[in-house]
Design a protein around this motif. Sequence first.
Motif, PDB file in Angstrom:
ATOM      1  N   ARG A 196      49.317  34.666  40.203  1.00  0.00           N
ATOM      2  CA  ARG A 196      48.972  35.549  39.081  1.00  0.00           C
ATOM      3  C   ARG A 196      49.471  34.904  37.796  1.00  0.00           C
ATOM      4  NH1 ARG A 196      51.340  40.333  40.187  1.00  0.00           N
ATOM      5  NH2 ARG A 196      49.504  41.326  41.094  1.00  0.00           N
ATOM      6  N   THR A 222      43.419  48.917  38.655  1.00  0.00           N
ATOM      7  CA  THR A 222      44.554  48.212  38.055  1.00  0.00           C
ATOM      8  C   THR A 222      45.056  48.866  36.770  1.00  0.00           C
ATOM      9  OG1 THR A 222      42.886  46.840  37.041  1.00  0.00           O
ATOM     10  CG2 THR A 222      43.966  45.920  38.970  1.00  0.00           C
ATOM     11  N   ALA A 228      40.330  51.745  36.075  1.00  0.00           N
ATOM     12  CA  ALA A 228      40.135  50.774  37.163  1.00  0.00           C
ATOM     13  C   ALA A 228      41.288  50.931  38.148  1.00  0.00           C
ATOM     14  CB  ALA A 228      40.123  49.359  36.589  1.00  0.00           C
ATOM     15  N   ASN A 230      41.808  40.435  35.380  1.00  0.00           N
ATOM     16  CA  ASN A 230      42.347  41.794  35.422  1.00  0.00           C
ATOM     17  C   ASN A 230      42.690  42.249  34.002  1.00  0.00           C
ATOM     18  OD1 ASN A 230      43.841  44.110  35.706  1.00  0.00           O
ATOM     19  ND2 ASN A 230      45.406  43.223  37.065  1.00  0.00           N
ATOM     20  N   PHE A 286      39.990  36.163  39.215  1.00  0.00           N
ATOM     21  CA  PHE A 286      40.019  37.625  39.108  1.00  0.00           C
ATOM     22  C   PHE A 286      40.568  37.992  37.730  1.00  0.00           C
ATOM     23  CE2 PHE A 286      42.863  41.420  40.378  1.00  0.00           C
ATOM     24  CZ  PHE A 286      41.917  42.342  39.971  1.00  0.00           C
ATOM     25  N   HIS A 315      47.873  46.065  43.381  1.00  0.00           N
ATOM     26  CA  HIS A 315      48.336  44.687  43.176  1.00  0.00           C
ATOM     27  C   HIS A 315      47.534  43.787  44.103  1.00  0.00           C
ATOM     28  CE1 HIS A 315      51.634  47.227  41.765  1.00  0.00           C
ATOM     29  NE2 HIS A 315      51.951  46.210  40.978  1.00  0.00           N
ATOM     30  N   MET A 316      46.446  43.287  43.604  1.00  0.00           N
ATOM     31  CA  MET A 316      45.536  42.557  44.484  1.00  0.00           C
ATOM     32  C   MET A 316      46.131  41.241  44.972  1.00  0.00           C
ATOM     33  SD  MET A 316      43.124  44.598  45.006  1.00  0.00           S
ATOM     34  CE  MET A 316      42.130  43.551  46.047  1.00  0.00           C
ATOM     35  N   THR A 329      36.264  45.986  46.970  1.00  0.00           N
ATOM     36  CA  THR A 329      37.528  45.814  47.713  1.00  0.00           C
ATOM     37  C   THR A 329      37.294  45.184  49.082  1.00  0.00           C
ATOM     38  OG1 THR A 329      37.892  48.047  46.888  1.00  0.00           O
ATOM     39  CG2 THR A 329      39.713  47.025  48.041  1.00  0.00           C
ATOM     40  N   ALA A 374      38.383  44.974  42.549  1.00  0.00           N
ATOM     41  CA  ALA A 374      39.393  45.836  43.171  1.00  0.00           C
ATOM     42  C   ALA A 374      38.881  47.256  43.430  1.00  0.00           C
ATOM     43  CB  ALA A 374      40.636  45.894  42.284  1.00  0.00           C
ATOM     44  N   GLU A 414      44.661  35.463  39.879  1.00  0.00           N
ATOM     45  CA  GLU A 414      44.532  36.708  39.113  1.00  0.00           C
ATOM     46  C   GLU A 414      44.999  36.405  37.691  1.00  0.00           C
ATOM     47  OE1 GLU A 414      46.295  40.201  40.841  1.00  0.00           O
ATOM     48  OE2 GLU A 414      46.426  41.224  38.905  1.00  0.00           O
ATOM     49  N   ASP A 455      38.222  43.492  37.295  1.00  0.00           N
ATOM     50  CA  ASP A 455      39.028  44.329  38.187  1.00  0.00           C
ATOM     51  C   ASP A 455      38.235  45.511  38.746  1.00  0.00           C
ATOM     52  OD1 ASP A 455      39.043  45.024  35.521  1.00  0.00           O
ATOM     53  OD2 ASP A 455      41.044  45.891  35.546  1.00  0.00           O
TER      54      ASP A 455
END
Length: 529
Positions: free
Chosen positions: A230, A190, A188, A176, A174, A214-215, A157, A153, A263, A149
Amino acid sequence: MAKESVISVGDPEVKAEVKSEVKPEVKLEDKPEGSPEAGGNVSNNGYELIHSKSPVFFDLYERKAELQHQTHYCPGCGHGVVHKLIAEALQDLGLQEKTIFVSPVGCSVFAYYYFDVGNVQVAHGRAPAAATGIKRSCPDKIVISYQGDGDLAAIGTAEIVHAANRGEKITVFFVNNGIYGMTGGQMAPTTLVGQKSTTSPWGRRPANEGFPMHMAELLATLEAPAYIERVALSDNKNIMKARRAIRKALEIQRDGAGFSFVEILSPCPTIWGKDPVEARRWVLEKMMPTFPLNVFRDRRPVIPVGNEPPQRPVADVLEITPKAGAHDTSKRKLAHRFKDVKLKIAGFGGQGVLLLGQLLIEMGMREGLEVSWLPSYGPEMRSGSAHCDVCLAKERIGSPLVSHPDVLVAMNEYSLRKFAREVASGGSILYNGASLPADFNAPEVEVVCIPAAEIADKLGSAKAANIVMMGALLEETECLAPGTALSVLEDKVKKLDLLEIDRKALAAGRLFIDEQAHIGAVSQPDGFA
Ligand SMILES: Cc1ncc(C[n+]2csc(CCOP(=O)(O)OP(=O)(O)O)c2C)c(N)n1
Ligand code: SF4
């Protein structure tokens, strides 16, 4: 280590549980080890091996001898579980031989120690950009961008948003875990509201640090992505969902359907200060309310195809395809008397300084050399200073930067003064001028003054001074063949009257040096045999 040995990649408890969902272990108390009744696949402790390490993992994880029995991940780390799910999916889908895995910077930086596939490790955050390049140049490969993350992120980005927006046909996993793991627990994007980190010791406060990003949802606002989901490694049920999502994302890439993104909410027991079981519960109880599990996108994007430019081979685009009757490049390659020659060509914008460098590398390519051209110029379009570094070499070029040129082509006094002292010992300077400036203290290298501007002017265009210098350079160093220069000029200069001037300028530059040689002024730089 044998493939069937049960090395743990990540949380041993998770592994045992996943294993039990596949098939229960069978104790073979009455059967001797390795007996045919036991299928010849019996471990030392008398248990039949029914779930072995995926062949997508290397047999041996290359580590220090004392650490060889374990991976570099902490016990309970989600990365190991994700690795396992990816490896098994690649195996089941038969994609191992086609896969190129792009690993990030973060705890998973060493993913290439585990996956026996093509591996590329890239700078922090750049994985989707690198994956884009790889996928576009090898469209039949399965290209995976694997990122934490912090990597995806924070610093990366832009890369992830634009790769998703372009609908690159790559798969992004990803991981997270709400924190920077590798660097010791900084916040991070997140990190949860209220969650403590080394850089938010009082807990994340939206007023100061913003809300968690919230990617998956963010990327789902874009048109191009094909699949966004996710999932979480909170418990066996969700791990099985993660397993399915990972497979699906890879299938989407295999089928050429578009950008796929999974994610994965993942435990980081070490930084969270929890044991592996508590960490998994924390994923369930704390992370999932903030990051709800969902399939945010699952459709084939409709991307209109318009007037696509025709795909042409690179050699065609660069117009370097040898023409019928052109010189034999394989013979030329051997003819050069140097290993590598470094040139700096400097002057004002508008003097054709950068063009001269381009013509030289074009000639080098036609003669089968490795070449590089590194331009440098100021903000002004005309009359600002400009220079370029040119390397011509028989072997691959380490760096295009030329700090100590073998030859400096100085098109004006400013460049002469600026770069003369950088010329390598035994090198030479070709100066566009009838004589050196009176107060110029020349370094101890060969200096040849060539009134190139005057010569070019008399030939009909002062602009051809760079070609006069090119002729002088070729005659002085014999680094490239004048015949190649002529063929390059013929291909590049479209206006016939200018081509005629350039031909004469080339000859005049060569003649000037030739005449100098008769009066004993010319020698060759050290790089030559
Ligand atoms: C350009 C650059 N900036 C910063 C770093 C330092 N750095 C290394 S890993 C990392 C964070 C990794 O966190 P994350 O991506 O969440 O992965 P995790 O370790 O948690 O798996 C940072 C900031 C770096 N290596 N390169
Ligand atoms: S610090 Fe966290 S993310 Fe890194 S290996 Fe350990 S548990 Fe995994």
